[in-house]
Design an enzyme around this catalytic site. Structure first.
Site, short mmCIF file in Angstrom:
data_model
loop_
_atom_site.label_atom_id
_atom_site.label_comp_id
_atom_site.label_asym_id
_atom_site.label_seq_id
_atom_site.Cartn_x
_atom_site.Cartn_y
_atom_site.Cartn_z
N ASP A 87 1.11 -1.32 0.13
CA ASP A 87 0.23 -0.20 -0.15
C ASP A 87 1.00 1.28 -0.07
O ASP A 87 1.87 1.32 0.74
CB ASP A 87 -0.82 -0.13 1.13
CG ASP A 87 -2.18 -0.84 1.08
OD1 ASP A 87 -2.08 -1.29 0.56
OD2 ASP A 87 -2.43 -1.34 2.80
N TYR A 130 6.25 -8.77 8.71
CA TYR A 130 5.72 -7.44 8.65
C TYR A 130 6.16 -6.80 9.96
O TYR A 130 6.01 -8.06 11.03
CB TYR A 130 4.49 -6.94 8.42
CG TYR A 130 3.77 -7.53 6.65
CD1 TYR A 130 4.04 -6.39 5.48
CD2 TYR A 130 3.59 -8.93 6.40
CE1 TYR A 130 3.61 -6.54 4.80
CE2 TYR A 130 3.13 -9.38 5.37
CZ TYR A 130 3.21 -8.23 4.08
OH TYR A 130 3.08 -8.30 2.99
N ASP A 161 -7.51 0.66 8.31
CA ASP A 161 -5.98 1.51 8.78
C ASP A 161 -6.57 2.55 8.72
O ASP A 161 -7.41 3.63 8.43
CB ASP A 161 -5.24 1.32 7.39
CG ASP A 161 -5.42 1.74 6.22
OD1 ASP A 161 -6.62 3.07 5.87
OD2 ASP A 161 -4.55 1.77 5.30
N ARG A 191 -3.95 -4.70 7.68
CA ARG A 191 -4.94 -4.00 8.11
C ARG A 191 -6.43 -5.77 8.27
O ARG A 191 -6.90 -5.58 9.18
CB ARG A 191 -5.38 -3.67 6.54
CG ARG A 191 -4.64 -2.43 6.05
CD ARG A 191 -4.91 -1.46 5.14
NE ARG A 191 -5.25 -2.04 3.59
CZ ARG A 191 -6.25 -2.01 3.67
NH1 ARG A 191 -7.37 -1.86 3.04
NH2 ARG A 191 -5.58 -2.87 1.89
#
Length: 315
Positions: A39, A67, A81, A172
């Site tokens: 993103d 992540y 988010d 997310r």
């Protein structure tokens, strides 16, 4: 510029497409593709394939990813988010023990419904195109695997965690689902991708660093070879007599197979191999006698035949 893979560190504010477009200008090559979209607000490891290495993009998107995630509890947004519109805010009264228990329950295989604000296509359109018009589309759940969730710190309402997961996982959505289980809601506040397969944060380069390396003529130093993608496959070196045929992707007949040896790479020894033990369909990294990478060959009844060809002449 020869083919290979760049371990790019995508900075926040750039789309993955922006990175590819900028690299085309820096490297002066057209054939470029990235493995695994990030993103715009996210940052981190983004492997980018150059030239013939673009044939590996599909393989690399299947790799496990890690992540570093900042999850904010007590809030729900339409995008899952903190860039989206706030839908609801709730007080955070959960304990650290409860948070750890719920996180542990999310480890393993599970079905995840992709978010509306995503590039996943339904009916030929990307979901975010519908979302921007206020249209919600029914989405099918995808099977994903969360291999590990490690808590880095808890400073409510924020929870820092490291997540290792399979392809197709939306972090997310994971945050949103965790918030739902906790009863207070949650949204992803920050995301950094630390690893994609064998490509990690420590060796990733920003676009500015890549520009500097190219300007100084050091592009060869930062370009990972194509065969790095296939390090889990055994390697075989062809004899000198097969050089011309192999450069043209010709199959290797059973009658000369015994001359092909296992090879451990530069500085390593070649050794004989019992080819009768290789199962049909087994893949091998194949190299010329001088060590140049040819591609992936597959064991077949007739010997070895090319599956994916990567060879290119060096100047």
């Amino acid at each position: 510029m020869r083919s290979g893979i760049l371990n790019v560190y995508k900075e926040a504010g750039f789309t993955s497409f922006d990175v590819v477009a900028k690299l085309r200008g820096i490297l002066h090559v057209r054939k470029i593709g990235h493995a695994g979209t990030l993103d715009p607000a996210a940052r981190g490891v983004l492997p980018v394939c150059i030239g013939k290495a673009t044939k590996t993009v599909g393989l690399m998107t299947d790799w496990t990813k890690t992540y570093l995630v900042d999850m904010q509890l007590g809030i729900r947004t339409d995008s899952q988010d903190m860039t989206g519109t706030v839908l609801e805010e709730r007080p955070v009264t959960v304990s650290e023990d409860m948070i750890r228990q719920v996180l542990a329950s999310f480890v393993g295989p599970q079905d995840q419904i992709p978010p509306m604000y995503s590039a996943k296509k339904v009916g030929g359109k990307k979901l975010y195109e519908y979302a921007r018009k206020g249209i919600e589309i029914e989405r099918k759940a995808s099977r994903i695997i969360i291999y590990e969730i490690a808590v880095c710190s808890i400073d409510l309402p924020h929870v820092m965690m490291q997540v290792t997961c399979s392809k197709g996982t939306y972090i997310r959505t994971l945050c949103s689902d965790i918030g739902h289980s906790l009863g207070c809601g949650a949204a992803m506040a920050d995301l950094e991708r630390m690893r994609v397969g064998s490509f990690d944060r420590e060796t990733a380069l920003t676009l500015d660093q890549i520009q500097t390396a190219v300007s100084e003529g050091r592009q060869g130093e930062i370009l990972r070879p194509i065969d790095a993608v296939f390090c889990d496959l055994p390697s075989v070196k062809f004899p000198e007599c097969l050089t011309l045929a192999a450069k043209n992707g010709a199959p290797v007949g059973e009658e000369v197979l015994e001359q092909c040896t296992f090879w451990e790479g530069p500085g390593g020894e070649c050794r004989a191999y019992d080819w009768s033990s290789a199962e049909q369909g087994q893949g091998f990294r194949a190299y010329l006698a001088d060590g140049a990478f040819l591609g992936i060959y597959m064991r077949c009844k007739e010997g070895l035949r090319i599956r994916t060809f990567f060879y290119e002449e060096t100047v």
